[in-house]
Design an enzyme around this catalytic site. Structure first.
Site, PDB file in Angstrom:
ATOM      1  N   TYR A  69       0.837  -1.199   0.000  1.00 12.86           N
ATOM      2  CA  TYR A  69       0.000   0.000   0.000  1.00 12.86           C
ATOM      3  C   TYR A  69       0.879   1.259   0.000  1.00 12.86           C
ATOM      4  O   TYR A  69       0.647   2.195  -0.771  1.00 12.86           O
ATOM      5  CB  TYR A  69      -0.907  -0.044   1.229  1.00 12.86           C
ATOM      6  CG  TYR A  69      -1.884   1.095   1.312  1.00 12.86           C
ATOM      7  CD1 TYR A  69      -3.024   1.107   0.519  1.00 12.86           C
ATOM      8  CD2 TYR A  69      -1.676   2.152   2.193  1.00 12.86           C
ATOM      9  CE1 TYR A  69      -3.931   2.163   0.604  1.00 12.86           C
ATOM     10  CE2 TYR A  69      -2.572   3.194   2.283  1.00 12.86           C
ATOM     11  CZ  TYR A  69      -3.701   3.198   1.486  1.00 12.86           C
ATOM     12  OH  TYR A  69      -4.585   4.243   1.567  1.00 12.86           O
TER      13      TYR A  69
ATOM     14  N   ALA B 296       3.934   1.563  -1.021  1.00  3.97           N
ATOM     15  CA  ALA B 296       4.608   1.692  -2.323  1.00  3.97           C
ATOM     16  C   ALA B 296       3.657   2.300  -3.347  1.00  3.97           C
ATOM     17  O   ALA B 296       4.042   3.192  -4.118  1.00  3.97           O
ATOM     18  CB  ALA B 296       5.091   0.319  -2.787  1.00  3.97           C
TER      19      ALA B 296
ATOM     20  N   THR C 196     -14.186   4.367   7.357  1.00  2.00           N
ATOM     21  CA  THR C 196     -14.818   3.915   6.106  1.00  2.00           C
ATOM     22  C   THR C 196     -14.817   2.386   6.134  1.00  2.00           C
ATOM     23  O   THR C 196     -14.433   1.773   7.135  1.00  2.00           O
ATOM     24  CB  THR C 196     -14.011   4.377   4.866  1.00  2.00           C
ATOM     25  OG1 THR C 196     -12.750   3.700   4.866  1.00  2.00           O
ATOM     26  CG2 THR C 196     -13.783   5.880   4.847  1.00  2.00           C
TER      27      THR C 196
HETATM   28  P1  NDP Z   1     -13.655   2.261   0.984  1.00  2.00           P
HETATM   29  O1  NDP Z   1     -13.272   0.825   0.989  1.00  2.00           O
HETATM   30  O2  NDP Z   1     -14.844   2.681   1.758  1.00  2.00           O
HETATM   31  O3  NDP Z   1     -13.802   2.804  -0.498  1.00  2.00           O
HETATM   32  C1  NDP Z   1     -13.007   2.360  -1.556  1.00  2.00           C
HETATM   33  C2  NDP Z   1     -13.747   2.648  -2.840  1.00  2.00           C
HETATM   34  O4  NDP Z   1     -12.936   2.208  -3.943  1.00  2.00           O
HETATM   35  C3  NDP Z   1     -15.063   1.892  -2.927  1.00  2.00           C
HETATM   36  O5  NDP Z   1     -16.037   2.712  -3.511  1.00  2.00           O
HETATM   37  C4  NDP Z   1     -14.739   0.728  -3.832  1.00  2.00           C
HETATM   38  O6  NDP Z   1     -15.915   0.360  -4.563  1.00  2.00           O
HETATM   39  C5  NDP Z   1     -13.723   1.371  -4.766  1.00  2.00           C
HETATM   40  N1  NDP Z   1     -12.891   0.372  -5.449  1.00  2.00           N
HETATM   41  C6  NDP Z   1     -12.001  -0.482  -4.908  1.00  2.00           C
HETATM   42  N2  NDP Z   1     -11.483  -1.276  -5.851  1.00  2.00           N
HETATM   43  C7  NDP Z   1     -12.055  -0.900  -7.018  1.00  2.00           C
HETATM   44  C8  NDP Z   1     -11.944  -1.350  -8.364  1.00  2.00           C
HETATM   45  N3  NDP Z   1     -11.113  -2.344  -8.703  1.00  2.00           N
HETATM   46  N4  NDP Z   1     -12.711  -0.739  -9.314  1.00  2.00           N
HETATM   47  C9  NDP Z   1     -13.555   0.260  -8.978  1.00  2.00           C
HETATM   48  N5  NDP Z   1     -13.697   0.739  -7.736  1.00  2.00           N
HETATM   49  C10 NDP Z   1     -12.957   0.152  -6.770  1.00  2.00           C
HETATM   50  O7  NDP Z   1     -12.342   3.032   1.517  1.00  2.00           O
HETATM   51  P2  NDP Z   1     -11.979   4.595   1.616  1.00  2.00           P
HETATM   52  O8  NDP Z   1     -13.114   5.440   1.298  1.00  2.00           O
HETATM   53  O9  NDP Z   1     -11.303   4.755   2.905  1.00  2.00           O
HETATM   54  O10 NDP Z   1     -10.866   4.717   0.458  1.00  2.00           O
HETATM   55  C11 NDP Z   1     -10.881   5.754  -0.516  1.00  2.00           C
HETATM   56  C12 NDP Z   1      -9.449   6.195  -0.783  1.00  2.00           C
HETATM   57  O11 NDP Z   1      -8.920   6.776   0.401  1.00  2.00           O
HETATM   58  C13 NDP Z   1      -8.509   5.068  -1.171  1.00  2.00           C
HETATM   59  O12 NDP Z   1      -7.677   5.475  -2.230  1.00  2.00           O
HETATM   60  C14 NDP Z   1      -7.696   4.844   0.088  1.00  2.00           C
HETATM   61  O13 NDP Z   1      -6.421   4.330  -0.198  1.00  2.00           O
HETATM   62  C15 NDP Z   1      -7.619   6.262   0.636  1.00  2.00           C
HETATM   63  N6  NDP Z   1      -7.303   6.348   2.064  1.00  2.00           N
HETATM   64  C16 NDP Z   1      -8.145   5.829   3.008  1.00  2.00           C
HETATM   65  C17 NDP Z   1      -7.796   5.911   4.351  1.00  2.00           C
HETATM   66  C18 NDP Z   1      -8.663   5.352   5.445  1.00  2.00           C
HETATM   67  O14 NDP Z   1      -8.206   5.294   6.611  1.00  2.00           O
HETATM   68  N7  NDP Z   1      -9.902   4.955   5.185  1.00  2.00           N
HETATM   69  C19 NDP Z   1      -6.523   6.540   4.785  1.00  2.00           C
HETATM   70  C20 NDP Z   1      -5.737   7.055   3.707  1.00  2.00           C
HETATM   71  C21 NDP Z   1      -6.126   6.959   2.405  1.00  2.00           C
HETATM   72  P3  NDP Z   1     -16.357  -1.121  -4.984  1.00  2.00           P
HETATM   73  O15 NDP Z   1     -15.893  -2.058  -3.905  1.00  2.00           O
HETATM   74  O16 NDP Z   1     -17.832  -1.003  -5.109  1.00  2.00           O
HETATM   75  O17 NDP Z   1     -15.675  -1.349  -6.294  1.00  2.00           O
END
Ligand code: NDP
Length: 261
Positions: free
Chosen positions: A157, A159, A192
């Site tokens: 992650y 990286a 989340t």
């Molecule tokens: P969630 O798991 O709630 O959301 C992730 C979202 O990405 C979902 O809507 C999921 O939708 C979508 N997703 C994942 N894989 C795919 C794929 N292959 N194709 C299309 N959509 C995809 O997590 P967060 O809201 O927390 O994450 C959002 C961003 O924030 C990410 O980039 C994460 O790295 C970053 N982040 C989060 C932190 C945290 O503590 N929560 C901290 C730092 C950064 P679906 O499964 O329906 O495809």
């Protein structure tokens, strides 16, 4: 003085079915933007679309995997056909994996990089011609605190997010001549479904979850930064402290991290 107005702007938000992406889509809609929202879970996207439409907004859901070039193309085509163009691209979709490098399945690095980095890069490449014709266009890349400082149990992650950071800084300089802004959002622990959705878990998060902030707060700060034309935000107080401490004394942070490993 705001640099851009959100009202009437046209956006794509990836990863909008839950968490930060969903809240960004809602906040953009509240402020009058029209969005194409992308994620795999169709029902969740449908619920989001219903909520936005019921409040008088406009939204186009695209259900599918962001690592699939056909889905990325569908999203860009939808922005063009439904809204007549694109001003804001939010590359938010992301996944994580937890556990030590030596216990990790090599496939997990590929999977994390495919979603968090390669899909984000290719989405940006595909959207670029439309963004160049947009009004005050901006690319928003959702990175992480772990794109500033590596932590144990998160090597794939970290990286992927360091890669997002480097890519974003490079294109920011290149896109300045168009001009297209590039904003990097580096959240810290946010409440989340992220930790429920990790693709492989052979360890535990190295970050204290009790300090978590809400996805809505991250979204509000992100949309404010879009309006103001900011380049970098860290919507997490302890993340700012970590980045500052790491710049000042990386050896000390290394020793602290080794205790968590
Ligand atoms: P969630 O798991 O709630 O959301 C992730 C979202 O990405 C979902 O809507 C999921 O939708 C979508 N997703 C994942 N894989 C795919 C794929 N292959 N194709 C299309 N959509 C995809 O997590 P967060 O809201 O927390 O994450 C959002 C961003 O924030 C990410 O980039 C994460 O790295 C970053 N982040 C989060 C932190 C945290 O503590 N929560 C901290 C730092 C950064 P679906 O499964 O329906 O495809």
């Amino acid at each position: 003085m705001p640099k851009r107005k959100i009202k009437e702007s046209r956006a794509i938000v990836t990863g909008a079915s839950s968490g930060i992406g969903r809240e960004i889509a809602l906040e953009l809609a509240r402020q009058g933007a029209r969005s194409v929202v992308v994620a795999r879970r169709k029902e969740r996207l449908g619920e989001l679309a219903d909520q936005i439409t019921a409040a008088g907004g406009q939204v186009e859901p695209i259900a599918g995997d962001i690592t699939d070039p056909a889905i990325r193309q569908k999203a860009v085509d939808a922005a063009q056909s439904r809204f007549g163009g694109l001003d804001i691209l939010v590359n938010n979709a992301g996944i994580g994996a937890l556990g030590r490098f030596e216990e990790a399945d090599p496939k997990r690095l590929r999977q994390v990089m495919e979603v968090n980095f390669f899909a984000l890069v290719e989405m940006t490449r595909l959207a670029l011609p439309l963004l160049k014709q947009g009004t005050n266009p901006i690319v928003v890349n959702v990175s992480s605190i772990l794109g500033h400082r590596g932590t144990p149990h998160n090597c794939e992650y970290c990286a992927s997010k360091f890669a997002v950071q480097g890519f974003s800084e490079s294109i920011r300089a290149e896109f300045a001549r168009h001009p297209i802004d590039v904003l990097v959002v580096s959240p810290g622990t946010t409440t989340t479904e992220f930790f429920d959705n990790v693709i492989q878990r052979t360890g535990e998060p190295s970050w204290p979850e009790h300090t978590a902030v809400t996805a809505a707060a991250v979204a509000r700060e992100t949309v404010r930064a879009i309006r103001r034309g900011r380049h970098e935000i860290i919507p997490y107080r302890w993340g700012k402290v970590l980045c500052w401490l790491n710049r000042l004394s990386p050896g000390l942070v290394d020793r602290i991290m080794a205790r968590y490993a």
